[in-house]
Design an enzyme around this catalytic site. Structure first.
Site: not given
Ligand code: ASP
Length: 347
Positions: A18, A62-64, A94, A281-283
């Protein structure tokens, strides 16, 4: 003397996300801008007085969509430019920033310069953007020095007001400006009117060795998240993944899982086949202490190893890194028992 090197040279590596978006004046759609023209979009950079250069991923991602290949690309850019710049700012989406920061912390062995990751929740071209502040402060941190040495010679995430050790962070909010937290390690600096560093928490290399970049990661790892009612079929399908080498098992509380015989049998069988099972841990805060409850002890007995207070993001990256070094099951287990770069607390 701590301060800013007035002629510091900083390399910005824009990977995507973003932060690098602006509105197309004609269509109104958000699109990535050209970082070669960074100063047009962030004229405030001139006031810093540093020599700021930028390299961008083509196309920005996109970081995904990012993973070991993109981490390798970032490491290569840093290694190739290591002697030319005083510090590096990696602009990144992010969503998977905590994974990337964790991976880079292992891949950049003997790092002695700042590598600061940041991004934003709103595009840099929008009025209420958090991107400008994040970018400008990240650059200031990358340029900060003490006695001629970088103040923060480690891989960090800077977001909103806080500088955090990269391999200790998790994305904690999908929409707040303070999107990242480091639950198990103190923040390294807080940016208010001034940037206040907590020098006692910042990692310093013990000896000055040349940077040793690592490029090999092994993707044969999986996450197994335990939940009440989990079925043998689900566990079996994960543990029988072809070529699987490591499993990050997310358990309850201080490292507990259902004590069913079928689960222990499946885990024991996987360990006997050479798979490393690491318990985290999941915590959101705290760590694993398998001695504390009977349900945790059973996991120890079948050969599950502690992930201490590791985040899941860091656990995945560490496993990929260790197996990428060609280590055996025994060697990986030994390394999981040590903090390599401040990623876990072993008391
Ligand atoms: N989907 C975006 C990414 O991770 C979101 C971001 O940039 O914050 O690339």
């Amino acid at each position: 003397m701590s301060g800013y090197k007035s002629d510091a040279s900083i390399l910005i590596i824009y990977t995507g996300g973003t932060i690098g978006m602006i509105e197309n004046p004609i269509t109104g759609a958000l699109e990535a801008f050209n970082f070669q023209h960074l100063e047009e979009h962030v004229p405030e950079l001139k006031k810093l007085g540093y020599a700021v250069s930028a390299i961008q991923f083509n196309p920005p991602m996109d970081s995904s969509d990012m993973g070991p290949d993109s981490w390798e690309k970032i490491v290569r850019v840093i290694a190739d430019n290591y002697h030319v710049y005083d510090g590096f700012v990696v602009l990144h989406g992010t969503d998977t920033m905590a994974f990337t920061a964790s991976a880079l912390s292992f891949m950049l062995e003997n790092l002695s310069k700042p590598v600061i990751l940041t991004g934003s929740q709103l595009p840099i071209g929008m009025l209420r953007t958090d991107g400008k502040e994040n970018l400008i402060t990240a650059i200031e941190i990358a340029a900060a020095q003490e006695n001629g040495l970088p103040l923060v010679p480690e891989v960090c995430i800077f977001f909103e007001n806080d500088l955090m050790r990269g391999n200790r962070t998790s994305k904690s909010s999908a929409d707040n400006f303070n999107a990242f937290r480091s639950y198990n390690y103190p923040t390294l600096a807080h940016a208010g009117i001034t940037i206040k560093y907590d020098l006692s928490q910042i990692y310093r290399p013990l000896s000055r060795k040349p940077l040793k970049p690592h490029y090999l990661l092994d993707r044969n790892v999986a996450i197994l998240k335990i939940f009440p009612g989990i079925s043998p079929q689900v566990v079996e399908s994960i543990l029988n993944t072809p070529n699987l080498k490591g499993v990050v098992m997310e358990t309850f509380g201080s490292g507990n899982a259902p004590s069913f015989d079928w689960l222990m049998d499946l885990l024991r069988d996987a360990v006997n086949r050479g798979i490393v099972i690491m318990n985290v841990t999941q915590c959101i805060a705290g760590g694993v202490e398998m001695h504390r409850y009977e349900t945790g002890r059973k996991l120890l007995d079948v050969g599950v190893v502690s992930g201490y207070d590791s985040t899941t993001e860091c656990a995945v990256a560490k496993m990929m890194f260790l197996f990428g070094q060609g280590m055996s099951q025994k060697e990986v287990k030994e390394h999981l028992n040590c903090s390599l770069i401040g990623e876990i607390t072993i008391s």
